[in-house]
Write a protein that holds these residues in place. Sequence first.
Motif, mmCIF file in Angstrom:
data_model
loop_
_atom_site.group_PDB
_atom_site.id
_atom_site.type_symbol
_atom_site.label_atom_id
_atom_site.label_comp_id
_atom_site.label_asym_id
_atom_site.label_seq_id
_atom_site.Cartn_x
_atom_site.Cartn_y
_atom_site.Cartn_z
ATOM 1 N N PRO A 1 0.826 -1.207 0.000
ATOM 2 C CA PRO A 1 0.000 0.000 0.000
ATOM 3 C C PRO A 1 0.859 1.255 0.000
ATOM 4 O O PRO A 1 2.002 1.257 0.483
ATOM 5 N N ALA A 2 0.306 2.334 -0.537
ATOM 6 C CA ALA A 2 1.080 3.562 -0.736
ATOM 7 C C ALA A 2 1.646 4.101 0.570
ATOM 8 O O ALA A 2 2.791 4.571 0.614
ATOM 9 N N ARG A 3 0.888 4.034 1.654
ATOM 10 C CA ARG A 3 1.368 4.573 2.927
ATOM 11 C C ARG A 3 2.550 3.759 3.468
ATOM 12 O O ARG A 3 3.557 4.308 3.910
ATOM 13 N N GLY A 4 2.422 2.452 3.406
ATOM 14 C CA GLY A 4 3.501 1.605 3.878
ATOM 15 C C GLY A 4 4.769 1.775 3.055
ATOM 16 O O GLY A 4 5.877 1.832 3.598
ATOM 17 N N ARG A 5 4.614 1.874 1.724
ATOM 18 C CA ARG A 5 5.793 2.064 0.881
ATOM 19 C C ARG A 5 6.436 3.419 1.161
ATOM 20 O O ARG A 5 7.669 3.545 1.195
ATOM 21 N N ALA A 6 5.628 4.451 1.380
ATOM 22 C CA ALA A 6 6.174 5.782 1.663
ATOM 23 C C ALA A 6 6.968 5.778 2.967
ATOM 24 O O ALA A 6 8.055 6.371 3.050
ATOM 25 N N ILE A 7 6.459 5.110 3.996
ATOM 26 C CA ILE A 7 7.186 5.048 5.271
ATOM 27 C C ILE A 7 8.501 4.291 5.092
ATOM 28 O O ILE A 7 9.551 4.682 5.622
ATOM 29 N N GLY A 8 8.471 3.204 4.327
ATOM 30 C CA GLY A 8 9.693 2.466 4.065
ATOM 31 C C GLY A 8 10.723 3.301 3.328
ATOM 32 O O GLY A 8 11.930 3.242 3.619
ATOM 33 N N PHE B 1 13.146 15.199 0.187
ATOM 34 C CA PHE B 1 12.180 14.122 -0.064
ATOM 35 C C PHE B 1 11.422 13.752 1.209
ATOM 36 O O PHE B 1 10.194 13.586 1.185
ATOM 37 N N ILE B 2 12.135 13.616 2.318
ATOM 38 C CA ILE B 2 11.469 13.251 3.575
ATOM 39 C C ILE B 2 10.477 14.314 3.985
ATOM 40 O O ILE B 2 9.338 14.012 4.391
ATOM 41 N N ASP B 3 10.870 15.582 3.885
ATOM 42 C CA ASP B 3 9.950 16.672 4.229
ATOM 43 C C ASP B 3 8.675 16.593 3.402
ATOM 44 O O ASP B 3 7.563 16.688 3.940
ATOM 45 N N ALA B 4 8.827 16.433 2.084
ATOM 46 C CA ALA B 4 7.669 16.404 1.200
ATOM 47 C C ALA B 4 6.794 15.184 1.458
ATOM 48 O O ALA B 4 5.556 15.267 1.431
ATOM 49 N N THR B 5 7.414 14.041 1.717
ATOM 50 C CA THR B 5 6.654 12.804 1.925
ATOM 51 C C THR B 5 5.870 12.841 3.230
ATOM 52 O O THR B 5 4.687 12.471 3.270
#
Length: 494
Positions: free
Chosen positions: A221-228, A400-404
């Motif tokens: 899922p998009a949220r899990g991939r973003a956290i990874g 990238f981290i800030d934006a994500t």
Amino acid sequence: MEFPYNQAIALAEAPRLPLARFRQDVLTRVAAGWRVLALFALPGDDIPEPVCLLGRDRDGRLAFLRAEPTLAYVSLTPECPQCHLFERELYEQWGVVPEGHPWLKPVRFTGTPGRPDLPRPGPGVTDYFQVRGEDVHEVAVGPVHAGIIEPGHFRFQCFGEEVLHLEISLGFQHRGIEAALVGGPDRRTVHFMETAAGDTTIGHSLAHAAVLETLAGVAAPARGRAIGRVALELERLANHTGDLGALAGDVGYQPTMAFCGRIRGDFLNLTALLCGNRFGRGLVRPGGTAFDLDEAVLRLLDTRLEATRRAAFGAAELLFSSSSALARFEGTGRLTSEAARDIGLVGPPARACGLPRDARHSFPLSGAGAKDIPMQIHDFGGVYARTLVRRLEMEASLDFIDATLADLPPGPVNRALPATFPPDTLAVGLVEGWRGEICHVAATGPDGRFAAYKIVDPSFHNWFGLALALRGQQISDFPMCNKSFNLSYCGHDL
């Protein structure tokens, strides 16, 4: 056969090529701009089958070539130097002889457990390349080092203070991780991934997750991939910060060294906010992540990240404003783009030579954009370039981290994978770790379990680059050249 990244292939669709055709196809693709990502063997009925995975950076295509079973073939190395270490390992692990290989010495000092009687048609374990002549001498370092780092032996062939050649010998423990993965996945598999290279827990875990997700045909899922991916960039930040500090220390510039030691810890502590472990163990799982982020953690991350950003940029600015430090970096340990391309460099050392190689762009994880983190490239090819690339990558990672985190996708963080996987299938996971490209390749057997699992840590590609970078340098340049690559002992010894 060619196939797109994030797609599994049935092994039956990859024909077994005659050895001459297999060799020619590899060389033809390399000449056309493909790179060798992995060269290993699949277990046959009685005789192993050499296989080669190649990648094309410009469009993210993969090619899988499979040879007929054999115990010998004409070596690729004389025409394709990036194969030299793969072929040595192929012989060491499977007994397949690359005939005509110029230096078939062991990849690992201990050889391969269980094969002590394997005949070696070349140098022995303790044979080294030697330079002879009046006033030529050797300097041996290791294999035992101070502190907690793993064993590695460096033998310098010197004329006075000038290094003519550096011989690197690794693999004194041979951890046997790849062999232990056969028959999986099982409850031990994730632990092996998280400890394949302890400072690259997130990178190897994400590569393994990509393999299983591709086998299962399930996207995280998009949220899990973003956290990874946030965790992956925090891992990059912690290690790049540590490298900047160590490089400063190697040239006697104490302010940046002292600051970066603390700041690296700050980035590790940010990772601990995600999952309770400073190295990220327990966070990434096939199908997503095991932890979500609530609003309180997101606010705390935002506050700490901003403070750590200011500290990191300040420490880097001190280093890059020191003319004495830069004078030691500039012109030291240079590699040409041609040499880097020939030996297959990856990661910051490759990008510092002007090669646009970044798995985040060429082989993005499912759900990731190919251009959401700008690629940082320099073309000077030396210690200065490798240091600058790290500094620029730190800025890109923080942005990238800030934006994500400001726009974290809603929804679950993990999607369950099936209990069984397709039989006789091959899948690939590629992740741009902080050292460079991490490649995992899994092939299942008739029972859907791993029949073979190959891990290529970026250090496997880059150790020989360090040896070339030392040629013609002063032996006193070794510490900063070594740290500008900062390669892994344990990631090489799988």
